[in-house]
Scaffold this motif. Structure first.
Motif, PDB file in Angstrom:
ATOM      1  N   VAL A  85       0.844  -1.192   0.000  1.00  0.00           N
ATOM      2  CA  VAL A  85       0.000   0.000   0.000  1.00  0.00           C
ATOM      3  C   VAL A  85       0.882   1.246   0.000  1.00  0.00           C
ATOM      4  N   THR A  86       0.575   2.189  -0.892  1.00  0.00           N
ATOM      5  CA  THR A  86       1.341   3.434  -0.985  1.00  0.00           C
ATOM      6  C   THR A  86       0.613   4.552  -0.251  1.00  0.00           C
ATOM      7  N   TYR A  87       1.344   5.226   0.636  1.00  0.00           N
ATOM      8  CA  TYR A  87       0.827   6.384   1.360  1.00  0.00           C
ATOM      9  C   TYR A  87       1.449   7.648   0.768  1.00  0.00           C
ATOM     10  N   THR A  88       0.614   8.652   0.499  1.00  0.00           N
ATOM     11  CA  THR A  88       1.085   9.948   0.031  1.00  0.00           C
ATOM     12  C   THR A  88       0.481  11.013   0.938  1.00  0.00           C
ATOM     13  N   ILE A 105      -4.190   7.017  -0.018  1.00  0.00           N
ATOM     14  CA  ILE A 105      -3.732   5.641   0.115  1.00  0.00           C
ATOM     15  C   ILE A 105      -4.145   4.887  -1.148  1.00  0.00           C
ATOM     16  N   THR A 106      -3.185   4.241  -1.804  1.00  0.00           N
ATOM     17  CA  THR A 106      -3.489   3.540  -3.057  1.00  0.00           C
ATOM     18  C   THR A 106      -2.940   2.127  -3.023  1.00  0.00           C
ATOM     19  N   TYR A 107      -3.666   1.211  -3.669  1.00  0.00           N
ATOM     20  CA  TYR A 107      -3.229  -0.173  -3.822  1.00  0.00           C
ATOM     21  C   TYR A 107      -4.124  -0.829  -4.878  1.00  0.00           C
ATOM     22  N   TYR A 108      -3.686  -1.956  -5.380  1.00  0.00           N
ATOM     23  CA  TYR A 108      -4.484  -2.726  -6.336  1.00  0.00           C
ATOM     24  C   TYR A 108      -5.206  -3.845  -5.599  1.00  0.00           C
ATOM     25  N   ASP A 109      -6.466  -4.051  -5.994  1.00  0.00           N
ATOM     26  CA  ASP A 109      -7.260  -5.095  -5.362  1.00  0.00           C
ATOM     27  C   ASP A 109      -8.326  -5.547  -6.353  1.00  0.00           C
ATOM     28  N   GLU A 110      -8.871  -6.713  -6.101  1.00  0.00           N
ATOM     29  CA  GLU A 110     -10.007  -7.202  -6.881  1.00  0.00           C
ATOM     30  C   GLU A 110     -11.272  -6.729  -6.190  1.00  0.00           C
ATOM     31  N   VAL A 111     -12.046  -5.903  -6.885  1.00  0.00           N
ATOM     32  CA  VAL A 111     -13.204  -5.261  -6.269  1.00  0.00           C
ATOM     33  C   VAL A 111     -14.431  -5.438  -7.155  1.00  0.00           C
ATOM     34  N   THR A 112     -15.588  -5.281  -6.547  1.00  0.00           N
ATOM     35  CA  THR A 112     -16.851  -5.354  -7.286  1.00  0.00           C
ATOM     36  C   THR A 112     -17.196  -3.965  -7.815  1.00  0.00           C
ATOM     37  N   THR A 119      -9.891  -6.060 -11.379  1.00  0.00           N
ATOM     38  CA  THR A 119      -8.675  -5.638 -10.689  1.00  0.00           C
ATOM     39  C   THR A 119      -8.532  -4.141 -10.919  1.00  0.00           C
ATOM     40  N   ALA A 120      -8.602  -3.372  -9.858  1.00  0.00           N
ATOM     41  CA  ALA A 120      -8.662  -1.920  -9.979  1.00  0.00           C
ATOM     42  C   ALA A 120      -7.655  -1.261  -9.046  1.00  0.00           C
ATOM     43  N   LEU A 121      -7.266  -0.055  -9.410  1.00  0.00           N
ATOM     44  CA  LEU A 121      -6.494   0.779  -8.499  1.00  0.00           C
ATOM     45  C   LEU A 121      -7.483   1.395  -7.512  1.00  0.00           C
ATOM     46  N   VAL A 122      -7.303   1.098  -6.246  1.00  0.00           N
ATOM     47  CA  VAL A 122      -8.165   1.633  -5.198  1.00  0.00           C
ATOM     48  C   VAL A 122      -7.481   2.866  -4.606  1.00  0.00           C
ATOM     49  N   THR A 123      -8.198   3.964  -4.562  1.00  0.00           N
ATOM     50  CA  THR A 123      -7.653   5.212  -4.017  1.00  0.00           C
ATOM     51  C   THR A 123      -8.573   5.713  -2.922  1.00  0.00           C
ATOM     52  N   LYS A 124      -8.030   5.784  -1.700  1.00  0.00           N
ATOM     53  CA  LYS A 124      -8.756   6.365  -0.580  1.00  0.00           C
ATOM     54  C   LYS A 124      -8.171   7.746  -0.301  1.00  0.00           C
ATOM     55  N   SER A 125      -9.014   8.772  -0.409  1.00  0.00           N
ATOM     56  CA  SER A 125      -8.558  10.142  -0.197  1.00  0.00           C
ATOM     57  C   SER A 125      -9.110  10.665   1.118  1.00  0.00           C
ATOM     58  N   THR A 141     -10.406   2.668 -10.081  1.00  0.00           N
ATOM     59  CA  THR A 141      -9.988   3.070 -11.430  1.00  0.00           C
ATOM     60  C   THR A 141      -9.536   1.832 -12.191  1.00  0.00           C
ATOM     61  N   TYR A 142     -10.103   1.637 -13.376  1.00  0.00           N
ATOM     62  CA  TYR A 142      -9.753   0.460 -14.188  1.00  0.00           C
ATOM     63  C   TYR A 142     -10.082   0.762 -15.641  1.00  0.00           C
ATOM     64  N   TRP A 143      -9.660  -0.114 -16.540  1.00  0.00           N
ATOM     65  CA  TRP A 143      -9.913   0.057 -17.968  1.00  0.00           C
ATOM     66  C   TRP A 143     -10.990  -0.924 -18.421  1.00  0.00           C
TER      67      TRP A 143
END
Length: 392
Positions: A85-88, A105-112, A119-125, A141-143
């Protein structure tokens, strides 16, 4: 250390200086603000420190940075899986004070998602409200392939789903399609001059959302690009209604220094080739009071927005806004106070208090309480429904 000078547009205008370096955990603990030390202690690897200057760039080495960002990684267990998990963490400077403004806080996870399991980039602001850190938004965020965009073209687009949190539950608020194209765009709104530009297109959709979209409706289409004008880098945003080729408004967004005191974000708004207003926005750290009760709410980051209309430059309107945490139906709720000072008034002529609340029927409502000259002038209670195929 690495020093990066950022130049933008073909005119190579310098917009910022970034000084970055990396520290061990032990070194970082001697440097970072006290509020970060517990998290830094658990970090995996190095801590990156970035000092950013956006004003007085010719003399940056002899001045304090306008912003400092600390970036580091932690190993955390999320949904029974260990994730990196990346903290900025962002701090902004007010005089000698370095104020903790936000955390991402950002990380990749499998989400609904609305398109199934991804598989999406999860960003908690998170934002700081006084001494409390509050989750402001959750984004996936995903394509996605084979999406028909508003111009009828089938594309692969980046999808951003934005949710808000209330009472421990997450509610989908807006869905965005993002893609890129080259298009003739207005570079001089007064003379309607156009030029071929690389454009980022953002299509915004709202609707009645659950775990999946019940129905969605395009609300606005935004096209964004950059130009150089009068020695400034300008981000241009053109706003359209779906189905219309002519923009409802074009906004020139840029930054300017106010006599060495602070950095202003400036918006020039044009409609039908006419400058309708200019807004200048900045932030200040202030003691604030509840405008209804007069009760102190402590120190808050206050956003100031000065609006100047052509012909009324001597009498600009001013808005002050800040956020506070209060209990609504026994739930800690983010409240926004927004005070308006019209045409040079020294006291607020009107203000609003806005928040979201979950009602007994399971529907999330947006509430806006309106006050004029300190007197309650009415309230709005807003929610979304589908009726006869229309969003109301």
């Amino acid at each position: 250390q690495t020093v990066t000078h950022t130049y933008e547009t073909q005119s190579a205008i310098e917009t910022s200086v970034r000084q970055s370096y990396r520290l061990s955990i032990a070194q970082a603990l001697d440097l970072v603000p006290e509020i970060l030390k517990a998290d830094i202690t658990q970090a995996a690897g190095l801590v990156t420190v970035a000092n950013i200057w956006e004003i007085d760039l010719s003399n940056w080495e002899n001045t304090l940075p306008t912003q400092t960002i600390y970036t580091y990684k932690k190993v955390e267990t999320i949904n029974n899986v260990k994730r990196l998990v990346t903290y900025t963490d962002s701090f902004v400077r007010f005089g000698e004070d370095n104020i903790f403004e936000s955390r991402q806080i950002t990380y990749y996870d499998e989400v609904t998602t609305i398109n199934g399991l991804k598989t999406a980039l999860v960003t908690k602001s998170y934002i700081m409200v006084g001494e409390e850190m509050i989750l402001d938004s959750l984004q996936y965020t995903y394509w996605q392939k084979d999406i028909t965009t508003s111009d009828g073209v089938i594309r692969t687009v980046k999808i951003i789903e934005t949710r808000f949190e209330l009472g421990g539950n997450y509610y989908l608020d807006i869905v965005q399609y993002v893609y890129y194209k080259t298009e003739n765009m207005i570079v001089d709104p007064l003379n309607r001059t156009t030029q071929a530009m690389s454009v980022t297109v953002i299509e915004n959709y709202t609707g009645v959302f659950g775990n999946q979209i019940i129905d969605k409706f395009p609300t606005t289409i935004q096209k964004e690009y950059k130009i150089a004008k009068d020695g400034k880098v300008i981000t241009v945003r053109a706003f359209y209604e779906p189905g219309l080729d002519i923009p409802l408004a074009i906004q020139f967004n840029y930054k300017e220094e106010e006599k060495g005191k602070r950095l202003l974000n400036v918006i020039e708004n044009y409609e039908n080739g006419i400058l309708t207003f200019t807004q200048k926005t900045w932030k200040a750290l202030e003691e604030v009071k509840n405008p209804i009760t007069g009760e102190s709410q402590g120190r808050r980051l206050v956003t100031y927005t000065k609006t100047i209309e052509p012909g009324l430059e001597v009498y600009p309107s001013l808005n002050r806004s800040w956020k506070n945490i209060e209990n609504i139906k026994e739930i800690a709720t983010l409240i926004t106070y927004s005070l308006n000072y019209d045409y040079g008034s020294l006291v607020p002529t009107s203000f609003t208090v806005s928040y979201r609340a979950l009602e007994d029927d399971g529907v999330v409502y947006s509430y806006i309480d309106n006050y004029e000259l300190g007197i309650h002038a009415g309230s709005q209670k807003i929610h979304k429904e589908i009726e006869d195929g229309k969003l109301i």
